[in-house]
Write an enzyme that holds these catalytic residues in place. Structure first.
Site, short mmCIF file in Angstrom:
data_model
loop_
_atom_site.label_atom_id
_atom_site.label_comp_id
_atom_site.label_asym_id
_atom_site.label_seq_id
_atom_site.Cartn_x
_atom_site.Cartn_y
_atom_site.Cartn_z
CB CYS B 162 13.79 -15.69 -1.04
SG CYS B 162 15.37 -15.15 -1.57
CG HIS B 289 11.28 -15.08 3.90
ND1 HIS B 289 11.33 -16.37 3.41
CD2 HIS B 289 12.25 -14.14 3.33
CE1 HIS B 289 12.31 -16.32 2.41
NE2 HIS B 289 12.71 -14.96 2.21
CD GLU B 300 8.71 -12.69 8.12
OE1 GLU B 300 9.99 -12.66 8.08
OE2 GLU B 300 8.13 -13.44 7.74
CE LYS B 318 15.03 -18.28 5.24
NZ LYS B 318 13.72 -18.56 5.49
CG HIS B 323 17.64 -17.22 2.87
ND1 HIS B 323 16.74 -17.77 2.00
CD2 HIS B 323 17.39 -15.94 2.38
CE1 HIS B 323 15.94 -17.01 1.42
NE2 HIS B 323 16.39 -15.82 1.80
CG PHE B 381 16.88 -9.84 -3.97
CD1 PHE B 381 16.80 -9.72 -2.40
CD2 PHE B 381 18.18 -9.96 -4.42
CE1 PHE B 381 17.94 -9.49 -1.88
CE2 PHE B 381 19.47 -9.66 -3.59
CZ PHE B 381 19.11 -9.65 -2.41
#
Lengths: 262, 393
Positions: B162, B289, B300, B318, B323, B381
C-alpha cells in the site's frame, strides 16, 4: 552521462551457482554442479527457514553473501529487491485456492503473496529500518534493478544492496514463465571511492541493444532460461572473467552500458 | 540548475467517478463511492469501491495483449483531465526518451490469472486465450502506460503493497536527479480481484459496513480500486504543487501488522520533513493512510502525535474510495494536492462517533483554509512506509 560505481560485494543463489566460488568455477568453464545443496540463510532460524516463502529462501542467501563480502551488517545498506514475477509458488497457491475454495485461503500465505514479501522479510530479518523496496520490470528486472541501485547510490551517496531474483514456475504458470532454474544475484553498490571495492564499474545510459562477451555455455544457457540471470555478464565483468562491455537492455527505455573501470 | 519538481498535471479515477471535477463534487456533496459488494464471483458480505465502466473500457487495438481489468482501469484513468494531451505536450518539449514512467501496484493483473485458473478446472495448462504474458506480471500497468503514452525513459513498477504509488514520486525524483530523465509520469493502478477480497477476509480485516476511518466503531476496511496519474517536471508554467519532500522507511517488525509504536511511520514523516527543510508546524493538513482497521488508525495517530506536538487537521480518503492498496498512494497524493489547490481540507467520511482524545485532530467536516504544505501518508504490508510533502507552488 557516465557513472563510476564501486562493487563492495556479490552473492548468488541458483542450482549450481550457490556462491562466489561456484560462480568463479563456472566462469572458468567448469560444469555446474546442479545436485549441490541449496544456499541457506543464516538470518533465518531453521524453523523460519522451513516456513519462509520461496522468494525469501531464494533471495536471502545471495543478499547475505553480498553484505558479508561488503563488510556491512545486513540491515545497513538501503535495499532493492527486483523480480519480474515475484513468488510464483504463492501465486499458484492463491489462484488454485481461489478457484476451488476461496473461503479456505490461508491468511499467512495471503500476506506472503505481496510482491514485497522478500524485501519485507529482509527488513525484519536484517533489522533494516531504512528504505527497503520491491520492483518489477517483467523480463527487464535485472536492468531496472541495477538502474535503480545506481540511481540510489548517486542520489543518496550510500551503499545499496540490489537483489535480482526469479524463481522457476510451478503448475500452469510454467506456460507463462518457462524457466527451468531459479536464479538470484545480489550486489552491494556504493559511490566510487568508498574503499574496499572488489571492482569499480563504469555505467552509462545508452540506446543500444543487449550484448555481452561470450560466457561459458552453461552460463549462457542460464541467461536464456531465466531473465534474472541477465545479471551474469555483469558478475563476469566484476570477476574480471571477461573484458569489454556488457549492455543490459530493457524493452523500453535506456539500456545500461557497463564496463570495468581501471 | 533548479532541482525542484512540480506536479504539472494529474488525474484520478476511483469509486466516486473519473476525473478531478467528479472527485471535487463528491467531496463537496460528501458522497461516498462505496457500494455493497457486487464484484462477481466474490460473495463476501462487504462494501467495495468498484469503478463504474471498467468492463466496457477498450484498449487501443494494438495493445490487446495487455487486456485485463487492471489495464482497462489504467486506460480509463489516463483518459481523465486531458492527461494524455498533457503528456503529448510534454513529449514534444522534452522528447519521449527523457520521460520516465514509474507506477505502483499490488495486484496488477492477478485477476486475469485467477480467471485462468478458474477456467482451467482440473487441468494443468491455461486455455490459450488466457496466455497473456504481459498481463500476469506485476509490471503490467507500467508497461501498458509507457507504451500507451509512448514514453521511452526508464519504465519500472514499484510493488511494496500500500505504499507503492507514494514511493513512485520518490523513485521518479531520484531518476530525474541522477540525470536519467527530465520528467516522469508517475501513478498507481490497482483493480479489485478475488485475491485481495478473500485475502483480507482471511485476515479478518474486511468490514461488513462502509469503512469508518477514525470512528470509535471502525471495524475494518472496504476494498476499492483506482487509477491515478501525475506528471512530475521542473519549472512548468502551472502546477498543482511542488514535491517538497519524501521519506521512505521500513518497520522491520511484521509482514502484516504495523510496529505498535509506529516507529517506521514516524521515521518516514520525519525524513520527509527533513528533506523539505520544514518544521512540523509548517504542515497545514495531513492526509492519513487511515485504513479503518482498529489497530492501523490508532498506530498512525500515535505516530503523528510523536512527530507533531499539536497535529494539524487530518483525514483519510478511504470513506470515499475504499482502500485501493497499490493505488492508495496516488489517491492520497491527489486528495492532498486538491486540498492545497482548493484551499479546502477534506474531512473523513462515515465518522459518527469520533475518537476523542487520541484522534481529536481528525476532521469530521471539511474546512475552508488555505495551507502551504500538506503531508500524505501511505503505509503497507511488509512494513513499508512512505510520506510525501507537497507545497503550494
Amino acid at each position: 552521462m557516465s557513472h563510476r560505481i564501486d562493487i563492495l560485494g556479490l552473492g548468488l543463489a541458483a542450482p549450481g551457482l550457490r556462491d562466489r566460488a561456484s560462480l568463479q568455477a563456472a566462469l572458468a568453464g567448469r560444469p555446474l554442479e546442479t545436485n549441490d545443496k541449496p544456499s541457506t540463510s543464516s538470518l533465518l532460524s531453521p524453523r523460519e527457514r522451513r516456513r519462509a516463502p520461496a522468494a525469501v529462501k531464494l533471495s536471502f542467501p545471495a543478499a547475505e553473501q553480498a553484505c558479508a563480502m561488503a563488510g556491512l551488517e545486513p540491515g545497513e545498506p538501503l535495499a532493492i529487491f527486483s523480480s519480474g514475477m515475484g513468488d510464483l509458488d504463492i501465486t499458484d497457491y492463491m489462484c488454485r485456492t481461489l478457484a476451488e475454495a476461496p473461503e479456505l485461503l490461508s491468511p499467512t500465505r495471503f500476506h506472503n503473496s505481496v510482491h514485497n514479501a522478500a524485501s519485507g522479510y529482509w527488513s525484519i530479518g536484517a533489522g533494516a529500518t531504512g528504505d527497503v523496496t520491491a520492483l518489477s520490470a517483467w523480463r527487464d528486472s535485472a536492468a531496472l534493478g541495477l538502474l535503480e541501485g545506481m540511481t540510489r547510490c548517486l542520489t543518496d551517496a550510500r551503499p545499496v544492496l540490489v537483489v535480482v531474483y526469479d524463481d522457476r514456475a510451478v503448475g500452469p504458470m510454467r506456460d507463462l514463465w518457462p524457466s527451468e532454474h531459479a536464479f538470484c544475484a545480489a550486489l552491494v553498490l556504493a559511490p566510487a571511492g568508498h574503499g574496499g571495492a572488489i571492482a569499480t564499474l563504469q555505467i552509462d545510459a545508452c540506446r543500444e541493444a543487449a550484448r555481452h562477451p561470450a560466457l561459458p555455455e552453461a552460463l549462457e544457457a542460464r541467461i536464456e532460461d531465466n531473465p534474472a540471470a541477465r545479471l551474469l555478464p555483469v558478475l563476469a565483468l566484476i570477476e574480471g572473467a571477461i573484458d569489454g562491455e556488457v549492455v543490459l537492455a530493457a524493452e523500453r527505455g535506456p539500456s545500461l552500458r557497463v564496463r570495468r573501470s581501471a | 540548475m533548479n532541482s525542484d519538481l512540480f506536479v504539472s498535471a494529474m488525474t484520478l479515477c476511483a469509486a466516486p467517478g473519473a476525473g478531478l471535477d467528479v472527485l471535487r463534487r463528491a467531496l463537496a456533496e460528501r458522497r461516498s463511492g462505496l457500494r455493497p459488494n457486487d464484484f462477481a464471483p466474490c460473495t463476501l458480505n462487504t462494501w467495495i469501491g468498484r469503478v463504474e465502466g471498467v468492463e466496457d473500457t477498450e484498449l487501443p487495438s494494438e495493445l490487446r495483449g495487455f487486456d485485463c481489468r487492471n489495464n482497462r482501469l489504467a486506460e480509463l484513468g489516463l483518459r481523465g483531465d486531458d492527461f494524455i494531451e498533457r503528456v503529448e505536450i510534454l513529449k514534444s518539449r522534452l522528447g519521449a526518451e527523457r520521460i520516465a514512467c514509474v507506477t505502483g501496484t499490488s495486484t496488477a493483473g492477478i485477476g486475469s490469472t485467477e480467471a485462468a485458473y478458474r477456467a482451467m478446472g482440473q487441468g494443468e495448462h491455461f486455455d490459450p486465450s488466457f496466455l497473456l504474458p504481459r498481463v500476469h506480471t506485476p509490471h503490467t500497468s507500467s508497461a501498458y502506460v509507457a507504451q500507451r503514452l509512448g514514453l521511452n525513459g526508464p519504465v519500472m513498477t514499484i510493488s511494496t503493497a500500500c505504499s507503492s504509488s507514494a514511493k513512485v514520486f520518490a523513485a521518479a525524483a531520484r531518476l530525474i536527479e541522477a540525470g536519467l530523465a527530465d520528467a516522469a509520469v508517475v501513478g498507481g493502478v490497482d483493480s479489485l480481484c478475488q485475491s485481495v477480497l478473500y485475502g483480507f477476509h482471511s485476515l479478518e480485516l474486511v468490514s461488513e459496513h462502509p469503512c469508518r476511518p477514525f470512528d470509535r466503531d471502525r471495524d475494518g476496511l472496504s476494498l476499492g480500486e483506482a487509477a491515478g496519474f501525475a506528471i512530475l517536471e521542473r519549472q512548468p508554467e502551472q502546477a498543482f504543487g511542488r514535491l517538497a519532500g519524501w521519506g521512505e522507511s521500513s518497520d522491520a517488525h511484521h509482514m502484516a501488522s504495523p510496529h505498535p509504536e509506529g516507529t517506521g511511520a514516524v521515521a518516514a514523516m520525519r525524513e520527509a520533513l527533513d528533506r523539505a527543510g520544514l518544521d512540523p508546524e509548517a504542515i497545514g493538513y495531513i492526509n492519513c493512510h487511515g485504513t479503518a482497521t482498529p489497530m492501523n488508525d490508532q498506530v498512525e495517530a500515535r505516530a503523528i502525535r510523536q512527530v507533531f506536538e499539536t497535529p494539524p487537521p487530518a483525514a483519510s480518503t478511504k470513506g470515499w474510495t475504499g482502500h485501493t492498496l497499490g493505488a492508495a498512494g496516488i489517491v492520497e497524493a491527489v486528495f492532498s494536492l486538491l486540498a492545497l489547490n482548493d484551499a479546502r481540507l477534506p474531512a473523513g467520511l462515515n465518522i459518527e462517533q469520533p475518537e476523542d482524545a487520541w484522534a481529536d485532530f481528525i476532521l469530521t467536516e471539511a474546512r475552508d483554509v488555505r495551507v502551504d504544505h500538506v503531508l500524505s501518508n501511505s503505509f503497507g504490508f511488509g512494513g513499508s512506509n512512505c510520506s510525501l510533502i507537497f507545497a503550494r507552488s
